[in-house]
Motif scaffolding. Structure first.
Motif, PDB file in Angstrom:
ATOM      1  N   LEU A 116       8.257   9.402  -2.063  1.00 30.95           N
ATOM      2  CA  LEU A 116       8.291   7.983  -2.425  1.00 30.95           C
ATOM      3  C   LEU A 116       7.779   7.104  -1.294  1.00 30.95           C
ATOM      4  O   LEU A 116       7.044   6.131  -1.532  1.00 30.95           O
ATOM      5  CB  LEU A 116       9.717   7.580  -2.804  1.00 30.95           C
ATOM      6  N   ALA A 117       8.155   7.435  -0.053  1.00 32.12           N
ATOM      7  CA  ALA A 117       7.689   6.644   1.081  1.00 32.12           C
ATOM      8  C   ALA A 117       6.177   6.746   1.233  1.00 32.12           C
ATOM      9  O   ALA A 117       5.499   5.762   1.587  1.00 32.12           O
ATOM     10  CB  ALA A 117       8.381   7.108   2.360  1.00 32.12           C
ATOM     11  N   THR A 118       5.626   7.911   0.969  1.00 24.89           N
ATOM     12  CA  THR A 118       4.177   8.095   1.079  1.00 24.89           C
ATOM     13  C   THR A 118       3.427   7.343  -0.007  1.00 24.89           C
ATOM     14  O   THR A 118       2.412   6.693   0.246  1.00 24.89           O
ATOM     15  CB  THR A 118       3.836   9.595   1.006  1.00 24.89           C
ATOM     16  N   ILE A 119       3.942   7.423  -1.224  1.00 24.37           N
ATOM     17  CA  ILE A 119       3.251   6.803  -2.358  1.00 24.37           C
ATOM     18  C   ILE A 119       3.356   5.278  -2.325  1.00 24.37           C
ATOM     19  O   ILE A 119       2.390   4.569  -2.622  1.00 24.37           O
ATOM     20  CB  ILE A 119       3.820   7.347  -3.679  1.00 24.37           C
ATOM     21  N   TYR A 120       4.544   4.763  -1.935  1.00 24.61           N
ATOM     22  CA  TYR A 120       4.766   3.318  -1.997  1.00 24.61           C
ATOM     23  C   TYR A 120       4.524   2.607  -0.671  1.00 24.61           C
ATOM     24  O   TYR A 120       4.785   1.399  -0.567  1.00 24.61           O
ATOM     25  CB  TYR A 120       6.188   3.031  -2.478  1.00 24.61           C
ATOM     26  N   TRP A 129      -1.877  -1.161  -4.078  1.00 23.90           N
ATOM     27  CA  TRP A 129      -2.160  -2.146  -5.115  1.00 23.90           C
ATOM     28  C   TRP A 129      -1.166  -3.293  -5.060  1.00 23.90           C
ATOM     29  O   TRP A 129      -1.519  -4.451  -5.344  1.00 23.90           O
ATOM     30  CB  TRP A 129      -2.138  -1.486  -6.490  1.00 23.90           C
ATOM     31  N   PHE A 130       0.077  -2.999  -4.717  1.00 24.50           N
ATOM     32  CA  PHE A 130       1.059  -4.068  -4.548  1.00 24.50           C
ATOM     33  C   PHE A 130       0.813  -4.840  -3.256  1.00 24.50           C
ATOM     34  O   PHE A 130       1.098  -6.041  -3.185  1.00 24.50           O
ATOM     35  CB  PHE A 130       2.476  -3.488  -4.548  1.00 24.50           C
ATOM     36  N   ALA A 131       0.296  -4.165  -2.231  1.00 22.71           N
ATOM     37  CA  ALA A 131       0.002  -4.840  -0.966  1.00 22.71           C
ATOM     38  C   ALA A 131      -1.050  -5.923  -1.147  1.00 22.71           C
ATOM     39  O   ALA A 131      -1.015  -6.965  -0.486  1.00 22.71           O
ATOM     40  CB  ALA A 131      -0.454  -3.821   0.076  1.00 22.71           C
ATOM     41  N   VAL A 132      -2.010  -5.683  -2.057  1.00 20.82           N
ATOM     42  CA  VAL A 132      -3.026  -6.699  -2.346  1.00 20.82           C
ATOM     43  C   VAL A 132      -2.387  -7.968  -2.885  1.00 20.82           C
ATOM     44  O   VAL A 132      -2.849  -9.088  -2.616  1.00 20.82           O
ATOM     45  CB  VAL A 132      -4.055  -6.142  -3.354  1.00 20.82           C
ATOM     46  N   LEU A 133      -1.302  -7.820  -3.624  1.00 22.57           N
ATOM     47  CA  LEU A 133      -0.581  -8.965  -4.187  1.00 22.57           C
ATOM     48  C   LEU A 133       0.446  -9.540  -3.228  1.00 22.57           C
ATOM     49  O   LEU A 133       1.169 -10.479  -3.574  1.00 22.57           O
ATOM     50  CB  LEU A 133       0.119  -8.535  -5.491  1.00 22.57           C
ATOM     51  N   GLY A 134       0.506  -8.966  -2.027  1.00 22.78           N
ATOM     52  CA  GLY A 134       1.467  -9.449  -1.039  1.00 22.78           C
ATOM     53  C   GLY A 134       2.869  -8.908  -1.224  1.00 22.78           C
ATOM     54  O   GLY A 134       3.824  -9.468  -0.680  1.00 22.78           O
ATOM     55  N   ILE A 135       3.002  -7.820  -1.985  1.00 25.18           N
ATOM     56  CA  ILE A 135       4.316  -7.217  -2.243  1.00 25.18           C
ATOM     57  C   ILE A 135       4.427  -5.928  -1.445  1.00 25.18           C
ATOM     58  O   ILE A 135       3.638  -5.008  -1.633  1.00 25.18           O
ATOM     59  CB  ILE A 135       4.501  -6.931  -3.748  1.00 25.18           C
ATOM     60  N   LYS A 136       5.410  -5.869  -0.582  1.00 21.48           N
ATOM     61  CA  LYS A 136       5.654  -4.680   0.217  1.00 21.48           C
ATOM     62  C   LYS A 136       6.858  -3.945  -0.361  1.00 21.48           C
ATOM     63  O   LYS A 136       7.913  -4.538  -0.565  1.00 21.48           O
ATOM     64  CB  LYS A 136       5.913  -5.056   1.679  1.00 21.48           C
ATOM     65  N   ILE A 137       6.669  -2.662  -0.637  1.00 23.95           N
ATOM     66  CA  ILE A 137       7.730  -1.876  -1.267  1.00 23.95           C
ATOM     67  C   ILE A 137       8.439  -0.984  -0.248  1.00 23.95           C
ATOM     68  O   ILE A 137       9.654  -1.083  -0.077  1.00 23.95           O
ATOM     69  CB  ILE A 137       7.159  -1.033  -2.426  1.00 23.95           C
ATOM     70  N   ALA A 138       7.687  -0.108   0.400  1.00 25.38           N
ATOM     71  CA  ALA A 138       8.298   0.796   1.376  1.00 25.38           C
ATOM     72  C   ALA A 138       8.847   0.001   2.553  1.00 25.38           C
ATOM     73  O   ALA A 138       8.278  -1.011   2.965  1.00 25.38           O
ATOM     74  CB  ALA A 138       7.274   1.822   1.858  1.00 25.38           C
TER      75      ALA A 138
END
Length: 281
Positions: A116-120, A129-138
């Protein structure tokens, strides 16, 4: 003369099985938990309060309980959806998907956390793809939510799926015949039968998430006051040889979890009672 005789069963009777049950539960549950509270009682009240009311400890409680609650809520919704698809439809690859649902049960939590850490991560397949939107998950509370949702989904699916399979479809057909819409059929006919199973699945997913450690430590970042969970804080206390501090935090976690499970079980009991009254009416 009383001619009635007590029939002897093939399996052991109540006395023997009850004795084994009490011994088994005592060795695995009651005695370890009693020792936990006994170790905590060696602290004074002021020491206990200072330990559990520490800013870092309070923050870890908030992270653990909030993320576990929201993860269980997500699983309650999407778990019902997955169980519905598996119970009501036939499609190619159904058995494969049915087996994938159980994957979090068999997969080591550390492996799940690394994956999960690698994928997100911001450079991962999904995280970019979320980083482009300014959303950080990991390495954020959102990453913890993802991990807890991953490990809790099977509890809801496997609790709801048998209920859906046993539900008589003639009741739904009768509701449709009487003019009920699909939404009315689901909310008034199907949902009351599913609700006890959904509540049970929610409780199991919530309890599992509270104690999760392996899959969370890799994706959370373990930042104090931000993404540090209670199990990790307890491990930190143990590594520092602060055993009383660790048991104090663990005892609070245990009591809070027990109270919340009691509330959930009470709600489940009330739901079953209302369903029984509705059926009799």
């Amino acid at each position: 003369m009383n001619k009635s005789k007590r029939t002897r069963g093939v399996l052991p009777g109540f006395g023997l099985t009850m004795g084994y049950t009490v011994i088994y539960l005592s060795l695995l549950v009651l005695i370890p938990l009693s020792v936990l509270f006994l170790k905590t009682s060696s602290m004074t009240w002021d020491q206990f309060v200072d330990t559990v009311m520490n800013r870092r400890v309070i923050a870890s409680f908030q992270v653990s309980f909030l993320t576990s609650f929201f993860a269980a809520c997500l699983n309650a919704v999407f778990g019902v959806l997955v169980a519905w698809v598996l119970a009501r439809y036939q499609f190619p690859g159904k058995r494969v998907i049915d087996g994938i649902v159980d994957l979090p049960f068999a997969l080591p939590t550390a492996v799940a956390g690394i994956a999960l850490a690698t994928i997100y991560a911001e450079t991962g397949w999904i995280g970019q793809w979320f980083a482009v939107l300014g959303i950080k998950i990991a390495y954020t509370p959102l990453g913890i939510l993802v991990a807890l949702t991953f490990i809790g989904l099977p509890f809801v699916v496997r609790t709801v799926q048998p209920v859906l399979q046993d539900l008589d479809r003639q009741v739904e057909e009768a509701a449709a015949t009487l003019g009920a819409t699909r939404w009315q059929t689901f909310t008034r006919v199907i949902l009351p039968h599913l609700l006890p199973a959904v509540v049970t699945g929610f409780a199991l997913a919530f309890a599992r998430a509270l104690g999760e450690y392996g899959s969370v430590v890799f994706i959370s970042g373990n930042m104090p006051l931000k993404t540090e969970i209670v199990p990790l804080l307890i491990m930190t206390k143990l590594e520092q040889f602060d055993y009383t501090g660790a048991t104090a935090i663990a005892s609070v976690m245990l009591v809070a979890s027990f109270v919340m499970l009691l509330v959930i079980n009470y709600l489940q009991w009330k739901t079953n009672k209302l369903n029984a009254a509705r059926s009799e009416g």
